[in-house]
Design an enzyme around this catalytic site. Structure first.
Site, PDB file in Angstrom:
ATOM      1  N   GLU A   1       0.922  -1.237  -0.083  1.00 50.87           N
ATOM      2  CA  GLU A   1      -0.037  -0.082  -0.089  1.00 50.87           C
ATOM      3  C   GLU A   1       0.810   1.288   0.084  1.00 50.87           C
ATOM      4  O   GLU A   1       0.450   2.350   0.536  1.00 50.87           O
ATOM      5  CB  GLU A   1      -1.117   0.111   1.344  1.00 50.87           C
ATOM      6  CG  GLU A   1      -2.253  -1.037   1.143  1.00 50.87           C
ATOM      7  CD  GLU A   1      -2.889  -1.008   2.273  1.00 50.87           C
ATOM      8  OE1 GLU A   1      -2.671  -0.579   3.464  1.00 50.87           O
ATOM      9  OE2 GLU A   1      -4.165  -1.323   2.258  1.00 50.87           O
TER      10      GLU A   1
ATOM     11  N   GLU B   1      -6.877  -7.547  -1.208  1.00 47.32           N
ATOM     12  CA  GLU B   1      -7.616  -7.155   0.056  1.00 47.32           C
ATOM     13  C   GLU B   1      -8.876  -6.825  -0.202  1.00 47.32           C
ATOM     14  O   GLU B   1      -9.396  -5.697  -0.430  1.00 47.32           O
ATOM     15  CB  GLU B   1      -6.883  -6.341   0.957  1.00 47.32           C
ATOM     16  CG  GLU B   1      -5.602  -6.685   1.450  1.00 47.32           C
ATOM     17  CD  GLU B   1      -4.905  -5.580   2.611  1.00 47.32           C
ATOM     18  OE1 GLU B   1      -5.744  -4.817   3.059  1.00 47.32           O
ATOM     19  OE2 GLU B   1      -4.007  -5.799   3.023  1.00 47.32           O
TER      20      GLU B   1
END
Length: 835
Positions: free
Chosen positions: A182, A251
């Site tokens: 991320e 995710e």
């Protein structure tokens, strides 16, 4: 040549006799991961090995496989494995190799997210705090000291996996690895150095020669051959940065994490199923649930700050390892439905059209093979014509048509059973001959350790403690003459996360930050005496920051100012730059009462309750049976607990969530966010704390608490989790069960909706039917009601089908029940008990 031939024969022999799913050549193209030359549609779920115990890993993995998963995904936690630079821990819950092998033993693949930055609501994002003290280091940027350490640890993990032959190219289960995590969410803050860092990370990872692809999630500029992937509640609109890369969702947030001081988030399964189906509808071929089993933040592993000890995440398998119904079951059906479409999905790209407002059709067709998805992305129902047939599409749903004609599943229509689970509390059973029950030790207020030190000014906490403890004492003595007995105000400002102020040894007050704002600012009324006064400030952390640009520099602790306001003569005294004495941690932490073995426990005089800074100990008998165990800490304040020397984490039952914003019945229609569906408002964020069964002995167990703010340990109780009723509610408009699809289409006969029930544990059978109604029943499991019309045959039909069996299936046919209300879509609702 001869040696080459022998090697080839050995490799052939190994690959033939190894598990069929392994010994694979893993590559990718624009549609999918390609395993041994074949594109694959894969369903994955996250299980973090240290958030459960090795004893239940096989059960969690098997339940994941039974739920239709192909892949288990986990982060690797650097600070868990290298708590001291050069000193490694791969034992117990940190036994990464054992976990990966357990996944392989179940016949599943692994996605190993090495990072090594994890985020994960984990302390310091998974970085070891010692990394912060390397000279010249800057985290997650083009910084040589950082990159050297990151490469060293990443290479160590890769080498461990290679030594155990765990990569798919070696016959192992690992088909993907991740580097970084991320970073694209925050890389703008690092400027141009971020670009060169990402290129370096990609090059470093690929140089390790794992034989399987690498991914970077949330990294739009991931360099080839790294696959950039998506994280979020929805990723159907995501496209990778090259048409040579597949569409991967690393995710899919199955719920959200719980913070101390927050309400409990949950995500309706209809919305989660909608998001999954939309992703595969629009070209995705690898989707991962974050989390599939969330587990527990044992010890001091929580990040945040203020992340709770429970990491349940509203996942398909709950914190205690029990499948959460109907979420687990409905998603299992979704996975089956998608796999029915696999041949078409891997063969071609979708043709996407819009047959109506907010309606989207995706068709995968090649030769005689055809699969289609019909999505209604509005919040109201719709009727749509597709391929000459009419379909009813509930709001915010996807219908899956494996043959481009018949609906096998609609994401808003749940065939899966639901279950009522509950905790039964029982008082703490004292061990026989254990004496008077509780004993205790008082933790000294202020400075009590030989390694204390003095400095002018107020020190930042993490740089001072290196996170060896949650606690840092700031101590100061001042002499007063004119202000004897005066009422004054002590003003304290802290970077967080909480603090307690003691004046002359007595608790005077304190303050707490929260998950949105860790900083603390308090004004505490105090009374000072003539002569010497001691001010002892106990500052504490509640898990270190785990996310954000430069999060490693955010800091904690009482950085000031600290001011005495309103003295008798009207003056104000700033204490900030005076000489303070510091103590890292508690005396009890050094002496080790957490193991229960210290000889200084006091059991002779009356038990002090509601006193700050107190260690408590008792011996107890474990609750009988095999059901999961928790401790109910109602009656305690804040602290940490140990069972047989193992930390079950921080407890904080006095931190109550806000009163507003909760709903018991959340409307799944429309975009989900982490604050949309909340429960438990106005109540403690967490009262129950998981104790793994494997940590308990039948008779002799030791519970130790450190109570920080004051509580009554005699009010503590045990709770065991069990499943009560099993329920299902199916209507005439439901498709038949997914697993009847093949028999339905092959026989040519039309199978109608079926209500299915199954007892949750082996060797159980249905003992009673608590409710059965065919007609217009309504309500939820445990609270069903008869509607305005109903058949008087329903109860006897269900009893005959189910009683005495471990599972039963009941068709919805008016031939059986009669038609109590003609022209109305009827449904069957059943609640049953197992024994």
């Amino acid at each position: 040549m001869r040696a080459t031939l022998i090697l080839f024969v050995l490799l052939w022999f190994f690959c033939v006799y190894a598990p069929a799913s392994f010994c694979a050549n893993v590559t990718y193209d624009h549609r999918a991961l390609v395993i041994d030359g074949k594109r694959r549609v894969l369903v994955s779920g996250s299980i973090h090995y240290p958030r459960s115990t090795p004893e239940i890993w096989p059960d969690l993995i098997q339940k994941s496989k039974d739920g239709g998963l192909d892949v288990i995904e986990s982060y690797v936690f650097w600070n868990l494995h290298e708590p001291v630079r050069g000193q490694y821990n791969f034992e117990g819950r940190a036994d990464l190799v054992k976990f990966v092998k357990a996944v392989a033993a179940a016949g599943l693949y692994v996605h190993l997210r090495i990072g090594p930055y994890a985020c994960a609501e984990w302390n310091y994002g998974g970085f070891p705090v010692w990394l912060h003290f390397i000279p010249g280091v800057q985290f997650r940027t083009d910084n040589q000291p950082f990159e050297a350490e990151m490469k060293r640890f990443t290479a160590k993990i890769v080498d461990m996996m290679k030594q155990e032959n765990l990569y798919a190219s070696q016959g192992g289960p690992i088909i993907l690895s991740q580097v970084e995590n991320e970073y694209g969410n925050i890389d703008a803050a690092y400027g141009l150095a971020a670009k060169s860092y990402i290129k370096w990370a990609a090059s470093m990872a690929t140089s390790l020669d794992t034989g399987v692809p690498w991914v970077m999630c949330q990294q739009a500029d991931a360099p080839d051959p790294i696959i950039n992937t998506c994280n979020g509640f929805y990723c159907d609109q995501f496209n990778p940065n090259s048409n040579s890369k597949p569409k991967i969702w690393t995710e899919n947030w199955s719920g959200w994490f719980l913070s101390f001081g927050g309400a409990v988030p949950y995500r309706p399964v209809e919305d989660l199923a909608f998001a999954v189906a939309r992703f595969y509808q629009r070209g995705g071929t690898f989707q991962n649930y974050y989390m599939y089993h969330g587990g527990t933040n044992f010890g001091r592993t929580t990040g945040g700050p203020f992340i709770s000890t429970s990491y349940d995440y509203d996942a398909p398998i709950d914190e205690y390892g029990i499948v959460r119904q109907p979420k687990w079951g409905h998603l299992k059906d979704v996975h089956k439905a998608i796999k029915l479409c696999e041949e078409a999905l891997i063969a071609t790209d979708p043709t996407i059209t819009s047959p109506g407002p907010n309606i989207e059709a995706a068709v995968y067709k090649t030769g005689s093979v055809c699969a289609a998805f019909l999505a209604n992305i509005a919040t109201s129902d719709a009727q749509v014509t597709f391929n000459g047939n009419s379909y009813h599409l509930p709001a915010w749903s996807v219908s899956i048509l494996p043959d481009c004609k018949n609906v096998v599943l609609n994401t808003a229509k749940i065939n899966s059973a639901s279950m009522i689970s509950s905790f039964t509390t029982e008082s703490l059973k004292e061990e026989v001959d254990s004496g008077s029950g509780w004993s205790w030790i008082s933790e000294p207020v202020g400075i009590s350790k030989a390694d204390s030190f003095s400095k002018f000014g107020l020190l930042e906490q993490i740089n001072t403690t290196a996170d060896k403890s949650d606690y840092l004492w700031y101590s100061l003595s001042i002499d007063l003459e004119d202000d004897a007995g005066s009422q004054t105000v002590l003003h304290i400002e802290s970077l967080g996360h909480a603090l307690h102020a003691f004046i002359n040894g007595k608790l005077a007050g304190g303050g707490t930050g929260n998950s949105d704002k860790a900083k603390v600012k308090v004004d505490i009324p105090i009374t000072l005496v003539a002569g010497k006064n001691t001010i002892d400030l106990l500052s504490l952390t509640v898990g270190l920051q785990n996310y954000g640009a430069f999060f490693d520099t955010w800091g904690a602790g009482i950085t000031g100012p600290v001011i005495l306001k309103g003295l008798n003569n009207g003056s104000t005294v700033d204490l900030s730059s005076q000489q303070w004495t510091y103590q890292v941690g508690l005396k009890g932490e050094d002496l080790g009462p957490s193991s229960g073995s210290s000889g200084q426990w006091n059991s002779q005089s009356s038990l002090p309750t509601n006193q700050p800074l107190t260690w408590y100990k008792t011996n107890f008998v474990a609750p009988s049976g095999s059901n999961p165990v928790a401790i109910d800490f109602t009656g305690m304040g804040k602290g940490e607990a140990w069972v047989n020397g193992q930390s079950i984490g921080r407890y904080w039952p006095t931190y109550v969530s806000p009163n507003g914003g909760c709903t018991d019945m959340c409307n799944y229609r429309g975009a989900y966010s982490s604050s949309k569906c909340l429960k438990n408002c106005g109540k403690p964020s967490q009262t129950l704390y998981h104790v793994p069964r494997s940590w308990l002995q039948p008779d002799s167990n030791t519970l130790v608490l450190f109570e920080e703010s004051g509580g009554d340990p005699t009010k503590i109780s045990f709770a065991t989790k069990q499943i009560g009723s099993v329920c299902s509610h199916v209507s005439e408009s439901h498709p038949p069960p997914v697993d009847l699809w093949n028999s339905d289409t092959k026989s040519g006969s039309k199978v109608g909706p079926v209500l299915s029930l199954e007892c949750p544990y082996p060797n159980q059978v249905f003992s009673s039917i608590e409710f059965a109604s065919f007609g217009t029943p309504y309500g939820t499991c445990g609270n069903f009601k008869h509607g305005r019309c109903r058949s008087n045959k329903a109860l006897s039909i269900v009893q005959k089908a189910c009683i005495g069996s471990s599972s039963c299936r009941i068709g919805l046919s008016i031939n059986s029940y009669g038609d109590p209300c003609k022209g109305v879509t009827k449904s069957l609702a059943v609640e049953a008990s197992c024994a």
